[in-house]
Structure formats: structure tokens, C-alpha cells
Motif scaffolding. Structure first.
Motif, short mmCIF file in Angstrom:
data_model
loop_
_atom_site.label_atom_id
_atom_site.label_comp_id
_atom_site.label_asym_id
_atom_site.label_seq_id
_atom_site.Cartn_x
_atom_site.Cartn_y
_atom_site.Cartn_z
N LEU A 76 0.82 -1.21 0.00
CA LEU A 76 0.00 0.00 0.00
C LEU A 76 0.86 1.26 0.00
N VAL A 77 1.94 1.27 0.78
CA VAL A 77 2.85 2.42 0.80
C VAL A 77 3.52 2.58 -0.57
N ALA A 78 3.96 1.46 -1.17
CA ALA A 78 4.59 1.52 -2.49
C ALA A 78 3.60 2.02 -3.53
N LEU A 79 2.35 1.60 -3.45
CA LEU A 79 1.32 2.08 -4.37
C LEU A 79 1.09 3.58 -4.21
N PHE A 80 1.11 4.05 -2.98
CA PHE A 80 0.95 5.49 -2.71
C PHE A 80 2.09 6.29 -3.35
N ILE A 81 3.32 5.81 -3.17
CA ILE A 81 4.47 6.51 -3.74
C ILE A 81 4.40 6.48 -5.27
N TYR A 82 4.06 5.32 -5.83
CA TYR A 82 3.90 5.20 -7.28
C TYR A 82 2.83 6.17 -7.77
N HIS A 83 1.72 6.23 -7.05
CA HIS A 83 0.61 7.10 -7.45
C HIS A 83 1.01 8.57 -7.43
N LEU A 84 1.82 8.98 -6.46
CA LEU A 84 2.30 10.36 -6.43
C LEU A 84 3.13 10.68 -7.67
N PHE A 85 4.04 9.77 -8.05
CA PHE A 85 4.83 9.98 -9.26
C PHE A 85 3.94 9.96 -10.51
N TYR A 86 2.98 9.06 -10.52
CA TYR A 86 2.03 8.95 -11.64
C TYR A 86 1.26 10.26 -11.81
N LEU A 87 0.76 10.80 -10.71
CA LEU A 87 0.03 12.08 -10.76
C LEU A 87 0.93 13.22 -11.22
N GLY A 88 2.13 13.28 -10.64
CA GLY A 88 3.06 14.34 -11.03
C GLY A 88 3.39 14.30 -12.51
N TYR A 89 3.64 13.11 -13.03
CA TYR A 89 3.96 12.95 -14.45
C TYR A 89 2.79 13.41 -15.32
N HIS A 90 1.59 12.98 -14.99
CA HIS A 90 0.43 13.34 -15.82
C HIS A 90 0.03 14.81 -15.69
N ILE A 91 0.21 15.38 -14.53
CA ILE A 91 -0.07 16.82 -14.40
C ILE A 91 0.93 17.61 -15.23
N LEU A 92 2.20 17.20 -15.17
CA LEU A 92 3.22 17.87 -15.97
C LEU A 92 2.95 17.69 -17.47
N LYS A 93 2.68 16.47 -17.88
CA LYS A 93 2.51 16.15 -19.30
C LYS A 93 1.22 16.74 -19.89
N GLU A 94 0.11 16.65 -19.15
CA GLU A 94 -1.18 17.02 -19.72
C GLU A 94 -1.64 18.43 -19.36
N ASP A 95 -1.06 19.03 -18.35
CA ASP A 95 -1.52 20.36 -17.94
C ASP A 95 -0.45 21.43 -18.08
N ILE A 96 0.71 21.20 -17.49
CA ILE A 96 1.73 22.25 -17.44
C ILE A 96 2.44 22.43 -18.78
N LEU A 97 2.94 21.34 -19.38
CA LEU A 97 3.68 21.46 -20.63
C LEU A 97 2.84 22.05 -21.78
N PRO A 98 1.57 21.64 -21.96
CA PRO A 98 0.77 22.27 -23.02
C PRO A 98 0.59 23.77 -22.80
N LEU A 99 0.43 24.19 -21.55
CA LEU A 99 0.30 25.64 -21.26
C LEU A 99 1.60 26.35 -21.55
N LYS A 100 2.74 25.71 -21.25
CA LYS A 100 4.04 26.33 -21.56
C LYS A 100 4.22 26.49 -23.07
N ARG A 101 3.82 25.46 -23.83
CA ARG A 101 3.95 25.51 -25.28
C ARG A 101 3.11 26.62 -25.88
N LYS A 102 1.93 26.86 -25.30
CA LYS A 102 1.05 27.93 -25.80
C LYS A 102 1.48 29.29 -25.30
N GLY A 103 2.39 29.33 -24.34
CA GLY A 103 2.83 30.59 -23.76
C GLY A 103 1.86 31.14 -22.75
N GLU A 104 1.00 30.32 -22.20
CA GLU A 104 0.00 30.75 -21.22
C GLU A 104 0.45 30.53 -19.79
#
Length: 105
Positions: A76-104
Motif C-alpha cells: 500500500l505504501v509503495a502504491l501510494f508513492i507510485y501514485h504520487l509519481f504517476y500524478l506528477g507525471y500526468h499533471i506535468l505532461k497534460e496540464d503544465i507542458l501544453p500551457l508552456k507551449r502555448k505561452g499561457e
């Protein structure tokens, strides 16, 4: 931005997939570990009840039940840590990087 939800048509029916396969696997692991933690932890908490020894015996008694409990806690602890990295990766990939590319951002 592409939709993160998938709609597939199979045999004339529309199927709506809200979770990816990865997310479904995470939820299955979460459910199984939580149930096993409850089943091995409740007899420890309520050791003086009539049902506790029988439930503990299902997991190998005093020798194996604590081990099952600790292993599932570690999973359960390992799943929690994995999930934090999973969330961070997807927030970066799907939210932050597209906004950076658009200059927003």
C-alpha cells in the motif's frame, strides 16, 4: 487537448472508459490490499472477541497473519508513492507542458 476519457463503440453499444488500464490496476491493488489489511488487522484490535481467532487462523495464525499484514502495508505504501509519481507525471505532461507551449504559463 485530447480528451482523457475514451468512448468506444462495441457491438453497437457505446462504452465509456473513465479510467485507463493503469488506473484500474492501481484501484484493484488498492482494494485488495485494504481488504487484506482489514482482515488481518481487525483480529489484532479485537483479540478478545469470539470471531477473531477464526479470522486470524484463515491467514496462518500468529505465525503468518502479521507477515501478511506487513507485506500488504508495504504494498500500500509503495502504491501510494507510485501514485504520487504517476500524478506528477500526468499533471506535468497534460496540464503544465501544453500551457508552456502555448505561452499561457
Amino acid at each position: 487537448m485530447a480528451s482523457k476519457y475514451k468512448i468506444k463503440i462495441k457491438n453497437g453499444e457505446k462504452l465509456f472508459y473513465r479510467f485507463s488500464v493503469n488506473q484500474r490496476i492501481q484501484h484493484i491493488i488498492l482494494a485488495v490490499t485494504v481488504v487484506l489489511l482489514v482482515l488481518t488487522g481487525m483480529p489484532l484490535r479485537f483479540h478478545d472477541t469470539e470471531w477473531a481467532p477464526y479470522l486470524y487462523a484463515l491467514f496462518g495464525g500468529i505465525k503468518w497473519a502479521p507477515l501478511v499484514h506487513r507485506i500488504n502495508g508495504a504494498i500500500l505504501v509503495a502504491l501510494f508513492i507510485y501514485h504520487l509519481f504517476y500524478l506528477g507525471y500526468h499533471i506535468l505532461k497534460e496540464d503544465i507542458l501544453p500551457l508552456k507551449r502555448k505561452g499561457e504559463l
